[in-house]
Motif scaffolding. Structure first.
Motif, short mmCIF file in Angstrom:
data_model
loop_
_atom_site.label_atom_id
_atom_site.label_comp_id
_atom_site.label_asym_id
_atom_site.label_seq_id
_atom_site.Cartn_x
_atom_site.Cartn_y
_atom_site.Cartn_z
N LEU A 93 1.29 -0.73 0.17
CA LEU A 93 -0.03 0.12 -0.36
C LEU A 93 1.39 1.32 0.22
O LEU A 93 1.17 1.49 0.53
CB LEU A 93 -1.14 0.16 1.10
N ILE A 118 0.70 5.29 0.21
CA ILE A 118 0.58 6.62 0.69
C ILE A 118 1.25 7.82 -0.01
O ILE A 118 2.43 8.38 0.60
CB ILE A 118 0.00 7.24 2.22
N ILE A 128 1.65 12.36 -0.89
CA ILE A 128 1.53 13.67 -1.38
C ILE A 128 1.58 14.62 -1.88
O ILE A 128 2.54 14.94 -2.32
CB ILE A 128 1.61 14.65 0.54
N VAL A 178 -3.36 14.42 0.03
CA VAL A 178 -3.37 12.77 -0.54
C VAL A 178 -3.40 11.79 -1.32
O VAL A 178 -4.92 11.75 -1.74
CB VAL A 178 -3.49 11.92 1.21
N GLY A 205 -3.90 7.79 -3.15
CA GLY A 205 -3.43 6.52 -2.33
C GLY A 205 -5.09 5.82 -1.52
O GLY A 205 -5.71 6.91 -1.07
N ASP A 206 -5.48 4.83 -1.93
CA ASP A 206 -6.76 4.02 -1.68
C ASP A 206 -6.38 3.42 -0.96
O ASP A 206 -6.42 1.93 -0.51
CB ASP A 206 -7.08 3.54 -2.39
#
Lengths: 312, 70
Positions: free
Chosen positions: A281, A283, A285, A290, A292-293
Motif C-alpha cells: 500500500l 500513500i 502527498i 493525499v 492512495g486508496d
C-alpha cells in the motif's frame, strides 16, 4: 494590501532566539505586532519562524494577498525560488511557508535594508530577551505601539510571569523543540548528552526534562531508559511506516502519524503493507492532497489513546 | 493505528484476532485530521491538546459520533 515586516535573530548562532512580526496596512496603519521566543535556534531558523507567524496570521485572518518585507536576503531569495534551500534544518520550514503561501493566494517578498525593518527588529530583540507579545491595535503607525506597555502574554516563555497553568517549563520547551529539530535534520532522536549540550544544561537536568515531558504526554521514553522512543508523530525506532521525503527516511508510529510526519516535513511517500493481507500500500502527498486508496483502523477511541500508547 | 486496503480487510483482521472493530477512516480524512493535530507540534509554544480542541479537530475532519467523543 497588507504588509508584514518580519525579522528573526539569535544571541549566538545557535542561541536564545526569537522573531518579531509587524503587520501594517498599505497606508502604514498598524494592525498587529507579534514577538515570540522560540528557545535555542539559529538565526535563519528564527527568520523563517517569523515568516511562518506572519503567514499563519494572514491565513487566519482570511487575507488573500500579502507583501512580506524582510532584511534577510537568504529568506527572500529562497522564497522567491532564486536560491536553493540547502540547509536541511530550513527545508521543512521553507516547505511549510510555501504551503501556507499557496493557501493564502498571492504572497510576494521584498528585501529591505535593516533600517527599514527597525520595528520588526525591535520586536525580535524583545523576543530574544524572552518576552513574547501578541498585540493588535488600530492606532496609527507613528504612535507608540503597544509594545511599550509590554506584558508577558499567557504563553510567554517566562513561567514566573503568571502562566501557572503552563504544563511545560522553558527548559522542557527548549528540549522538546530541539528533539524535533534533531529528528527532522538527522532522522534520529538525540541522546541525553546531545540534548543537554544543545540547551545548555547538565545531563541530569536534561534527563529530568525528558521524564517530565513524558509525564505531560509530549513524548514517550523507552521503558526504564533515558532513550526517546516516540516524539509524535515521529518514532525513534524503525516501524512499518517509513516516510520518505527528499531522500530522507523518517519513521512514523502509525498510519495516522505517517500523515502527521508528511504534514510536518512538507510531503513524502509511505510504502507499507495492508495489515490484513500484506499487499503493498502506498500513500503519498502531492500538491497538498493525499494520493492512495486505503483506510486506517482506529481500534481505540480517542479518550483511551494514552491508556496503552504502544497499542494505539 | 494500522493501515488496510479496505473496510473488509479491517473486518477480517479483527475477527481473526478477536479484536473489536473501532472506527474505519479513509486516508483522506486521516490526512485532514493529521494536519490540524500536528500543526503546532514544532512550535516552542506547543501545549498538549485540550479536550475542546480535540473535539473540534475530529468534527472538522468529519469524524463524529460516540467513538470520537472525548
Amino acid at each position: 494590501v497588507i504588509v508584514a515586516y518580519i525579522d528573526g535573530g539569535s544571541r549566538g548562532n545557535p542561541g536564545p532566539a526569537g522573531f518579531g512580526v509587524r503587520i501594517e496596512r498599505g497606508n502604514g496603519t498598524l494592525v498587529e505586532e507579534i514577538a515570540e521566543s522560540i528557545g535555542i535556534a539559529t538565526n535563519n531558523v528564527a527568520e523563517y519562524r517569523g515568516l511562518l507567524a506572519a503567514l499563519e496570521w494572514a491565513r487566519r485572518q482570511g487575507e488573500r494577498e500579502l507583501l512580506v518585507r524582510s532584511d534577510s536576503q537568504l529568506l527572500v531569495e529562497q522564497m522567491r525560488g532564486v536560491y536553493k534551500v540547502r540547509n536541511p534544518g530550513l527545508q521543512p520550514l521553507h516547505a511549510r511557508a510555501r504551503l501556507l503561501a499557496n493557501e493564502i493566494g498571492r504572497v510576494s517578498f521584498e528585501h529591505v535594508p535593516r533600517e527599514r525593518n527597525a520595528r520588526a527588529d525591535r520586536l525580535a530583540n524583545l523576543a530574544m530577551d524572552g518576552k513574547s507579545v501578541v498585540a493588535s491595535t488600530s492606532r496609527e503607525a507613528d504612535e507608540p505601539g503597544p509594545i511599550n506597555a509590554l506584558e508577558p502574554s499567557p504563553d510567554s516563555s517566562n513561567r514566573d510571569a503568571g502562566a501557572l497553568d503552563d504544563p511545560l517549563t522553558p527548559t522542557e520547551r527548549s528540549v522538546r523543540v530541539f528533539i524535533y529539530r534533531h529528528l527532522i535534520e538527522t532522522m534520529r532522536a538525540p541522546d541525553v548528552a546531545t540534548i543537554a549540550a544543545a540547551v545548555g544544561t547538565d545531563q541530569p537536568s536534561a534527563a529530568a526534562a525528558l521524564h517530565d515531558l513524558a509525564a505531560a504526554h509530549a513524548l514517550v521514553m523507552a521503558p526504564s531508559t533515558t532513550n526517546i522512543w516516540m516524539a509524535h508523530p515521529f518514532s525513534a525506532v524503525p516501524t512499518m511506516f517509513p516516510v520518505v521525503h527528499e531522500g530522507r527516511t523518517y519513521w512514523a508510529n502509525c498510519a495516522w502519524d505517517a500523515a502527521g510526519v508528511m504534514s510536518l516535513v512538507g510531503g513524502g511517500t509511505t510504502e507499507t503493507r495492508c495489515a490484513d493481507c500484506a499487499e503493498p500500500l502506498t500513500i503519498a502527498i502531492r500538491d497538498g492532497n493525499v494520493i492512495g486508496d486505503a483506510v486506517v483502523h482506529f481500534a481505540v477511541a480517542p479518550r483511551r489513546f494514552w491508556d496503552n500508547i504502544a497499542f494505539t | 493505528l494500522l493501515l488496510f486496503r479496505s473496510e473488509e480487510h479491517v473486518e477480517r483482521w479483527c475477527s481473526e484476532r478477536h479484536v473489536s472493530k473501532g472506527a474505519v477512516v479513509p486516508i483522506q480524512q486521516v490526512w485532514t485530521l493529521a494536519r490540524s493535530w500536528y500543526r503546532e507540534r514544532l512550535e516552542y509554544s506547543w501545549r498538549p491538546h485540550q479536550p475542546e480542541a480535540m473535539a473540534r479537530m475530529f468534527s472538522d475532519a468529519g469524524l463524529t459520533g460516540d467513538f470520537w467523543r472525548i
